[in-house]
Design a protein around this motif. Structure first.
Motif, PDB file in Angstrom:
ATOM      1  N   VAL A   1      55.172 -18.840 -78.565  1.00 48.48           N
ATOM      2  CA  VAL A   1      55.674 -17.508 -78.251  1.00 48.48           C
ATOM      3  C   VAL A   1      55.037 -16.522 -79.213  1.00 48.48           C
ATOM      4  O   VAL A   1      55.116 -16.701 -80.430  1.00 48.48           O
ATOM      5  N   THR A   2      54.413 -15.507 -78.677  1.00 49.30           N
ATOM      6  CA  THR A   2      53.792 -14.475 -79.482  1.00 49.30           C
ATOM      7  C   THR A   2      54.357 -13.124 -79.077  1.00 49.30           C
ATOM      8  O   THR A   2      54.282 -12.745 -77.908  1.00 49.30           O
ATOM      9  N   VAL A   3      54.918 -12.426 -80.037  1.00 48.12           N
ATOM     10  CA  VAL A   3      55.476 -11.094 -79.810  1.00 48.12           C
ATOM     11  C   VAL A   3      54.564 -10.104 -80.526  1.00 48.12           C
ATOM     12  O   VAL A   3      54.484 -10.093 -81.747  1.00 48.12           O
ATOM     13  N   SER A   4      53.880  -9.310 -79.771  1.00 49.77           N
ATOM     14  CA  SER A   4      52.910  -8.378 -80.336  1.00 49.77           C
ATOM     15  C   SER A   4      53.604  -7.165 -80.931  1.00 49.77           C
ATOM     16  O   SER A   4      54.739  -6.826 -80.575  1.00 49.77           O
ATOM     17  N   SER A   5      52.908  -6.523 -81.833  1.00 50.11           N
ATOM     18  CA  SER A   5      53.431  -5.320 -82.465  1.00 50.11           C
ATOM     19  C   SER A   5      52.544  -4.114 -82.183  1.00 50.11           C
ATOM     20  O   SER A   5      52.840  -2.998 -82.606  1.00 50.11           O
TER      21      SER A   5
ATOM     22  N   GLY B   1      60.649  -6.058 -77.937  1.00 53.88           N
ATOM     23  CA  GLY B   1      61.691  -5.575 -77.049  1.00 53.88           C
ATOM     24  C   GLY B   1      61.730  -6.264 -75.707  1.00 53.88           C
ATOM     25  O   GLY B   1      62.690  -6.070 -74.946  1.00 53.88           O
ATOM     26  N   GLY B   2      60.740  -7.060 -75.420  1.00 54.45           N
ATOM     27  CA  GLY B   2      60.683  -7.770 -74.157  1.00 54.45           C
ATOM     28  C   GLY B   2      61.510  -9.025 -74.152  1.00 54.45           C
ATOM     29  O   GLY B   2      62.187  -9.367 -75.121  1.00 54.45           O
TER      30      GLY B   2
ATOM     31  N   MET C   1      65.531 -15.401 -74.295  1.00 50.72           N
ATOM     32  CA  MET C   1      65.237 -14.604 -75.474  1.00 50.72           C
ATOM     33  C   MET C   1      65.056 -13.154 -75.052  1.00 50.72           C
ATOM     34  O   MET C   1      64.144 -12.834 -74.288  1.00 50.72           O
ATOM     35  N   ASN C   2      65.919 -12.300 -75.546  1.00 52.54           N
ATOM     36  CA  ASN C   2      65.874 -10.878 -75.251  1.00 52.54           C
ATOM     37  C   ASN C   2      65.617 -10.088 -76.528  1.00 52.54           C
ATOM     38  O   ASN C   2      65.808 -10.588 -77.634  1.00 52.54           O
ATOM     39  N   SER C   3      65.210  -8.854 -76.354  1.00 58.70           N
ATOM     40  CA  SER C   3      64.959  -7.960 -77.486  1.00 58.70           C
ATOM     41  C   SER C   3      64.076  -8.620 -78.533  1.00 58.70           C
ATOM     42  O   SER C   3      64.361  -8.603 -79.726  1.00 58.70           O
TER      43      SER C   3
END
Length: 126
Positions: A122-126, A15-16, A83-85
């Motif tokens: 780019v790493t998007v954590s969960s 979401g960031g 990059m959003n959401s």
């Protein structure tokens, strides 16, 4: 030497937002079509977005439409990817690429692009 350097990657929560930059050196970015690609281990490099030289045409992969925005500031020799959401599936190494071909945005594959950066993670954590 003709070079592209990506920056702005990092760790972000789902979401960031994150903004990637691609800075060109050794050539004038305004003369080139620019693509953003991403790649995860074991998978083919995927085109995320593309922008024509004038910036009047942009295209996005279906997976990022309405979330990512590509733009360019030719005076700064820089292309951006906002990059959003962000989602965990956006995790990848992101690359920018350039080619002096006004038709390159019509091709979603890597082959038209002559110049490549080394990527930013780019790493998007969960």
């Amino acid at each position: 030497q003709l070079q592209l350097v990506e920056s702005g990657g990092g760790l972000v929560q789902p979401g960031g937002s994150l903004r990637l930059s691609c800075v060109a050196s050794g050539f004038t970015l305004s003369s080139y079509t620019i693509g953003w690609f991403r790649q995860v281990p074991g998978k083919e490099r995927e085109r995320v977005s593309c922008i024509r030289r004038s910036g009047d045409y942009t295209i996005y992969a279906d997976s990022v439409k309405e979330r990512f925005t590509i733009s360019r500031d030719n005076a700064k020799n820089t292309v951006y990817l906002q990059m959003n959401s962000l989602k965990p599936e956006d995790t990848a190494v992101y690359y920018c690429a350039a080619v002096a071909n006004t038709m390159a945005c019509s091709v979603s594959r890597t082959y038209p692009y002559r110049y490549w950066g080394q990527g930013t993670e780019v790493t998007v954590s969960s």
